[in-house]
Design a protein around this motif. Structure first.
Motif, PDB file in Angstrom:
ATOM      1  N   MET A   1       0.830  -1.216   0.000  1.00 24.61           N
ATOM      2  CA  MET A   1       0.000   0.000   0.000  1.00 24.61           C
ATOM      3  C   MET A   1       0.857   1.254   0.000  1.00 24.61           C
ATOM      4  N   PHE A   3       1.170   5.603   0.143  1.00 26.54           N
ATOM      5  CA  PHE A   3       0.550   6.718   0.847  1.00 26.54           C
ATOM      6  C   PHE A   3       0.869   8.002   0.081  1.00 26.54           C
ATOM      7  N   ASP A  19       5.712   4.051  -0.608  1.00 23.07           N
ATOM      8  CA  ASP A  19       5.528   3.006   0.388  1.00 23.07           C
ATOM      9  C   ASP A  19       5.860   3.681   1.729  1.00 23.07           C
ATOM     10  N   PRO A  20       4.974   3.572   2.733  1.00 23.92           N
ATOM     11  CA  PRO A  20       5.211   4.296   3.988  1.00 23.92           C
ATOM     12  C   PRO A  20       6.558   3.996   4.634  1.00 23.92           C
ATOM     13  N   ARG A  21       7.147   2.846   4.326  1.00 22.81           N
ATOM     14  CA  ARG A  21       8.417   2.537   4.981  1.00 22.81           C
ATOM     15  C   ARG A  21       9.619   3.183   4.304  1.00 22.81           C
ATOM     16  N   LEU A  23      12.402   5.515   3.708  1.00 28.46           N
ATOM     17  CA  LEU A  23      13.092   6.507   4.532  1.00 28.46           C
ATOM     18  C   LEU A  23      13.313   7.770   3.704  1.00 28.46           C
ATOM     19  N   VAL A  66       6.897   9.784   4.819  1.00 32.08           N
ATOM     20  CA  VAL A  66       5.527  10.191   5.159  1.00 32.08           C
ATOM     21  C   VAL A  66       5.502  11.154   6.352  1.00 32.08           C
ATOM     22  N   GLN A  67       6.524  11.079   7.217  1.00 29.77           N
ATOM     23  CA  GLN A  67       6.573  12.009   8.355  1.00 29.77           C
ATOM     24  C   GLN A  67       6.899  13.430   7.882  1.00 29.77           C
TER      25      GLN A  67
ATOM     26  N   PRO B   3      12.592  -0.663   7.250  1.00 27.33           N
ATOM     27  CA  PRO B   3      11.655  -1.392   8.114  1.00 27.33           C
ATOM     28  C   PRO B   3      10.787  -2.364   7.308  1.00 27.33           C
ATOM     29  N   LYS B   5       7.183  -3.984   6.115  1.00 21.82           N
ATOM     30  CA  LYS B   5       6.002  -3.258   5.647  1.00 21.82           C
ATOM     31  C   LYS B   5       5.022  -2.963   6.790  1.00 21.82           C
ATOM     32  N   PHE B   6       4.398  -1.819   6.709  1.00 20.60           N
ATOM     33  CA  PHE B   6       3.351  -1.484   7.686  1.00 20.60           C
ATOM     34  C   PHE B   6       2.349  -0.553   7.018  1.00 20.60           C
ATOM     35  N   ASP B   7       1.187  -0.443   7.633  1.00 17.52           N
ATOM     36  CA  ASP B   7       0.186   0.541   7.196  1.00 17.52           C
ATOM     37  C   ASP B   7       0.396   1.816   7.987  1.00 17.52           C
ATOM     38  N   TYR B   8       0.277   2.947   7.327  1.00 14.15           N
ATOM     39  CA  TYR B   8       0.561   4.223   7.982  1.00 14.15           C
ATOM     40  C   TYR B   8      -0.729   4.996   8.220  1.00 14.15           C
ATOM     41  N   PRO B  10      -1.767   8.487   9.988  1.00 10.34           N
ATOM     42  CA  PRO B  10      -1.518   9.711  10.738  1.00 10.34           C
ATOM     43  C   PRO B  10      -2.757  10.121  11.535  1.00 10.34           C
ATOM     44  N   ILE B  31       3.928   6.207  16.731  1.00  9.68           N
ATOM     45  CA  ILE B  31       5.227   6.815  16.446  1.00  9.68           C
ATOM     46  C   ILE B  31       5.126   8.303  16.744  1.00  9.68           C
ATOM     47  N   ALA B  32       6.094   8.792  17.531  1.00  8.27           N
ATOM     48  CA  ALA B  32       6.143  10.232  17.846  1.00  8.27           C
ATOM     49  C   ALA B  32       7.295  10.809  17.029  1.00  8.27           C
ATOM     50  N   ASP B  53       0.793   7.663  13.540  1.00  7.53           N
ATOM     51  CA  ASP B  53       1.708   8.806  13.681  1.00  7.53           C
ATOM     52  C   ASP B  53       1.029   9.934  14.448  1.00  7.53           C
TER      53      ASP B  53
END
Ligand SMILES: Cc1cc2nc3c(=O)[nH]c(=O)nc-3n(C[C@H](O)[C@H](O)[C@H](O)COP(=O)(O)OP(=O)(O)OC[C@H]3O[C@@H](n4cnc5c(N)ncnc54)[C@H](O)[C@@H]3O)c2cc1C
Ligand code: FES
Ligand code: FES
Lengths: 166, 271
Positions: A1, A3, A19-21, A23, A66-67, B3, B5-8, B10, B31-32, B53
């Motif tokens: 998925m 984002f 991909d959210p992962r 970096l 994404v951050q 990392p 895979k994960f769903d994000y 916010p 996650i902060a 997030d």
């Protein structure tokens, strides 16, 4: 998925999906093709990947893309325009021989830029403290500190065109 | 290193984060700043399926004067804590210590709440929370509850914050004494403490120790001796009394015991 993200890098807006992962450092190097930002340790220790996020120095190997969405990133490529002149800190590294192999240099330049944005005329101690998160394996710290001092003393730099030399 | 895979997801408010925690249960992680969690995820030591997030919840970043205490939002970054005039004036130990966490880049990202929720005995700020006898506000599906510093750190990397809860605020009583000190012994500037201690000397002295047990710990015997007016050197000799410091590549147990007495001695002499 994936984002959806919208990030401004060196003044240019990037609207895409990741991909959210992913970096931030990989987004910059691989998606934006800005390979000036280096990966040294990949464990948040060396600072080679330092970029400015909303003007603050961060280690882009420890930030998810994404951050950084809806925020502004500046990399080493965003310091001087392609046809010069160098920013004072870049010129300082040239004048004072602030690099040997150059691997740590983009991170040093960005950490130094953040410092000079905050404090015009830092003391040697402030410079050293501010570079705590940046390692140079060519052990060039003395010259790196002097390069930043040069930049603080010459806030207008030297207006030479890149490529012309002096 | 990337990392798994994960769903994000916010979250734009504490309520939304708590609703997401309820929805995804133990598959999810908050996650902060990410400066403890992302290194673990890159090493695949943590593999959350969903990452919630809270970094964008501006309401959780604040430093406010509340009369007898200063309230600090969980999402306040180390750099803001370090530079806060309010904290420099009323809880100088906290502002000073925040300036010794990692390096400037780490302090630009890491948050006080993340530091505390990570529950690492090697972290600097938990020792300050113990020394200052702070209270912690935790919010969950059933509302808000208050936990005292002594009940917050429950086990190695475990805290009183349950899986469906969020740490939202830390309340530091204003320091009215004169003397405080933070001592950190490490090998390189940006490193974690091999041993450290945070001291606030007042009518009810507080001493928090770093890396002297499986959780952040208080040097209770030394606190009692200080309160009853014993000489600094006698107080310092009690730094490790009742504590069980770990042995690892940075130092053996007896070395840590020795260091803790030396550092508390320095803290008492400096304060
Ligand atoms: C190179 C480096 C050097 C460092 N040096 C030091 C040091 O010398 N001393 C030191 O003390 N620390 C050090 N740190 C750690 C730093 O202080 C981190 O910022 C901090 O431990 C975690 O804060 P964070 O906001 O990044 O949390 P995150 O990594 O985002 O989260 C940490 C944990 O807390 C949970 N969490 C976060 N916020 C909340 C909340 N509000 N409610 C509930 N759960 C929450 C997360 O789910 C996760 O489990 C260092 C880190 C790095 C990368
Ligand atoms: S590559 Fe990011 S700190 Fe070394
Ligand atoms: S110049 Fe080679 S690592 Fe710094």
């Amino acid at each position: 998925m994936t984002f959806p993200i919208k990030i401004t890098v060196n003044g240019k807006s990037h609207e895409t999906e990741v991909d959210p992962r992913t970096l931030l450092v990989h987004f910059l190097r691989e998606d934006c093709q800005l390979t000036g930002t280096h990966v040294g340790c990949d464990t948040s220790n060396c600072g080679a990947c330092t970029v400015l996020l909303n003007g603050e120095a961060v280690k882009s190997c420890t930030v998810l893309t994404v951050q950084a969405t809806n925020q502004e990133v500046q990399t080493v490529e965003g310091l001087a325009p392609p046809d010069g002149p160098y920013t004072p800190i870049q010129e300082g590294f040239r004048q004072e021989h602030g690099l040997q192999c150059g691997y740590c240099t983009p991170g040093m330049l960005m950490a130094g830029t953040a410092l000079l944005n905050e404090i015009d005329n830092p003391s040697e101690e402030q410079i050293r403290e501010h570079l705590e998160g940046n390692l140079c394996r060519c052990t060039g710290y003395e010259m790196i500190v002097r390069s930043i001092q040069w930049a603080a003393e010459n806030p207008d730099g030297i207006p030479v065109e890149i490529g012309e030399g002096s | 290193m990337i990392p798994a895979k994960f769903d994000y997801k916010p979250a734009s408010s504490a309520e939304e984060a708590i609703a997401l925690l309820a929805e995804y249960g133990d598959e999810a992680k908050i996650i902060a700043g990410g400066h403890s969690l992302l290194p673990l995820m890159k090493l695949r030591l943590a593999n959350p399926e969903v990452l919630i997030d809270i970094g964008g919840i501006n309401d959780l970043s604040f430093i406010e004067d509340k009369g007898d205490h200063i309230a600090v939002g969980a999402l306040t970054r180390h750099r803001l804590v370090e530079q806060s005039d309010l904290l420099k004036e009323h809880i100088p130990l906290l502002a000073h210590t925040a300036g010794h966490v990692g390096d400037p880049q780490v302090r630009n990202r890491g948050t006080i709440g993340g530091s505390l929720c990570h529950g690492d005995p090697a972290s600097d700020l938990p020792a300050v929370v113990l020394a200052t006898r702070a209270s912690l506000l935790i919010t969950g599906p059933n509302g808000e509850r208050k936990v005292e510093a002594d009940d917050f750190f429950t086990d190695f990397w475990e805290t009183a914050v349950a899986e469906d809860e969020l740490l939202t605020e830390i309340q530091f009583p204003k320091f009215t004494g004169q003397e405080w000190s933070f001592q950190k012994f490490n090998r390189r500037a940006q490193d974690w403490a091999i041993v450290g201690c945070a001291l606030q000397h007042s009518d009810n002295p507080g001493i928090g120790m770093i890396n002297m047990g499986t959780t952040p710990v208080r040097a209770s015997a030394a606190e009692a001796a200080l309160k009853s007016g014993e000489a600094n050197s006698d107080v310092a000799d009690l730094a490790d009394d009742g504590l069980s410091p770990p042995s690892d590549i940075h130092g053996q147990e007896d070395y840590r015991r020795h260091l803790s007495r030396v550092l508390l001695g320095r803290a008492l002499d400096n304060s």
